[in-house]
Design an enzyme around this catalytic site. Structure first.
Site, PDB file in Angstrom:
ATOM      1  N   ASP A 260      50.150  47.892  43.358  1.00 52.83           N
ATOM      2  CA  ASP A 260      49.472  48.692  44.382  1.00 52.83           C
ATOM      3  C   ASP A 260      48.946  47.760  45.465  1.00 52.83           C
ATOM      4  OD1 ASP A 260      48.429  50.897  45.680  1.00 52.83           O
ATOM      5  OD2 ASP A 260      46.677  51.099  44.377  1.00 52.83           O
TER       6      ASP A 260
ATOM      7  N   GLU B 114      34.774  38.359  36.305  1.00 48.95           N
ATOM      8  CA  GLU B 114      34.054  37.516  37.250  1.00 48.95           C
ATOM      9  C   GLU B 114      33.906  38.262  38.572  1.00 48.95           C
ATOM     10  OE1 GLU B 114      35.907  33.949  38.675  1.00 48.95           O
ATOM     11  OE2 GLU B 114      37.927  34.771  38.498  1.00 48.95           O
TER      12      GLU B 114
END
Length: 303
Positions: free
Chosen positions: A201, A95
């Site tokens: 991260d 999406e």
């Protein structure tokens, strides 16, 4: 603009036989009104695409809506190729989210969701992950480990090996080896923790606000199951994540015991990212890594 045939095939298979896609400058637009993010990689990117997809799938289970929802990830085959060289290349469809800068209010919500959802999602298999993931372009082999010190040592060993292969970092690598032998056991073995799902991260460039809802979003993960505090380290290195994130986070999930070693543990977890940036971008980050190691080794020696 025309959309690659692999995404038209995915749309008809997963979104409905009457759905078609068109390309604009930043996304794919579907005939049903939805927008999607799409990319195609090279043959060398196959494992990286799978690592990102598996990370997003796990994170969606842990914290629904906190990450862009994966639609499909796979490899172009003979039926979906546009040219022979396409076969085997990875594709990725998720999406689309229109993402703005993380706000102070959004950071508070993110801190709560990380503490109560993502970092509450435990692994039954131990520490690690079932596929390799990539922190930037650096491959993390992962696999499963029964303890956090083993898992984190393996991550550090991977960076040490990459630096030795690059060459010119013998002194740095010798110091990394000393940290692995002395600091990791000292700081991590006393912890009594569960393996929880990490983004991997989580710097400011991988956070933001969904402009359509005002809710926080995180993306570009390199997930594995580890110590929750490891997810907090890189955000402080480069700034950009409001302090309200950390304050709210620890309201819901206190610092691990022994709390007096929290700062040293953050130094150790930041060291991983400084070493990874040395792998990715060169020696400019090596000095920061050395400073972290000097401090850690000095502290361990003084206790």
């Amino acid at each position: 603009m025309r959309t690659h045939s692999v995404f038209q095939s995915v749309a008809q298979r997963l979104l409905g036989p009457d759905v078609s896609l068109t390309q604009d400058s930043t996304s794919l637009r579907a005939s049903n009104g939805q927008r999607y993010y799409a990319k195609i990689g090279s043959l060398d990117d196959r494992d990286q695409f799978i690592g990102e997809a598996e990370s997003l799938k796990a994170m969606e289970l842990a914290a629904p809506g906190l990450v862009p929802k994966l639609i499909d990830c796979g490899f172009i085959d003979a039926d979906t190729k546009e040219r022979d060289s396409d076969v085997g290349r990875p594709y990725f469809l998720s999406e689309y989210k229109d993402i703005g800068t993380l706000t102070t209010a959004g950071a508070k919500t993110l801190g709560k969701r990380l503490a109560t959802e993502l970092h509450a999602y435990k692994s039954p298999d131990g520490f690690g992950f079932h596929v390799p993931t990539y922190c930037g372009r650096t491959r993390q082999e992962n696999g499963w480990y029964q303890s956090w010190p083993e898992c984190f040592d393996a991550l550090m060993a991977g960076l040490e090996e990459k630096l030795r292969v690059q060459g010119g970092y013998d002194g740095l690598c010798n110091q990394v080896k000393e940290v692995r032998e002395r600091v990791i056991p000292f700081l991590l073995e006393p912890l009594v923790i569960q393996p929880v799902l990490l983004h991997g991260d989580l710097w400011s460039g991988n956070t933001g606000i969904d402009r359509s809802t005002g809710e926080p979003v995180i993306y570009d993960p390199s997930s594995y199951f580890g110590h929750n505090e490891a997810d907090l380290a890189i955000g402080r290195m480069f700034g950009g994540i409001p302090e309200s994130f950390y304050t709210t986070y620890h309201q819901y999930l206190p610092k691990s015991e022994p709390q007096e070693q929290y700062g040293l543990r953050q130094d150790l977890y930041q060291l991983y990212h400084y070493l990874n940036h040395t792998v990715l971008f060169g020696g400019g980050y090596a000095g920061s890594a050395r400073q972290k190691m000097d401090r850690l080794l000095k502290e361990v020696s003084s206790i």
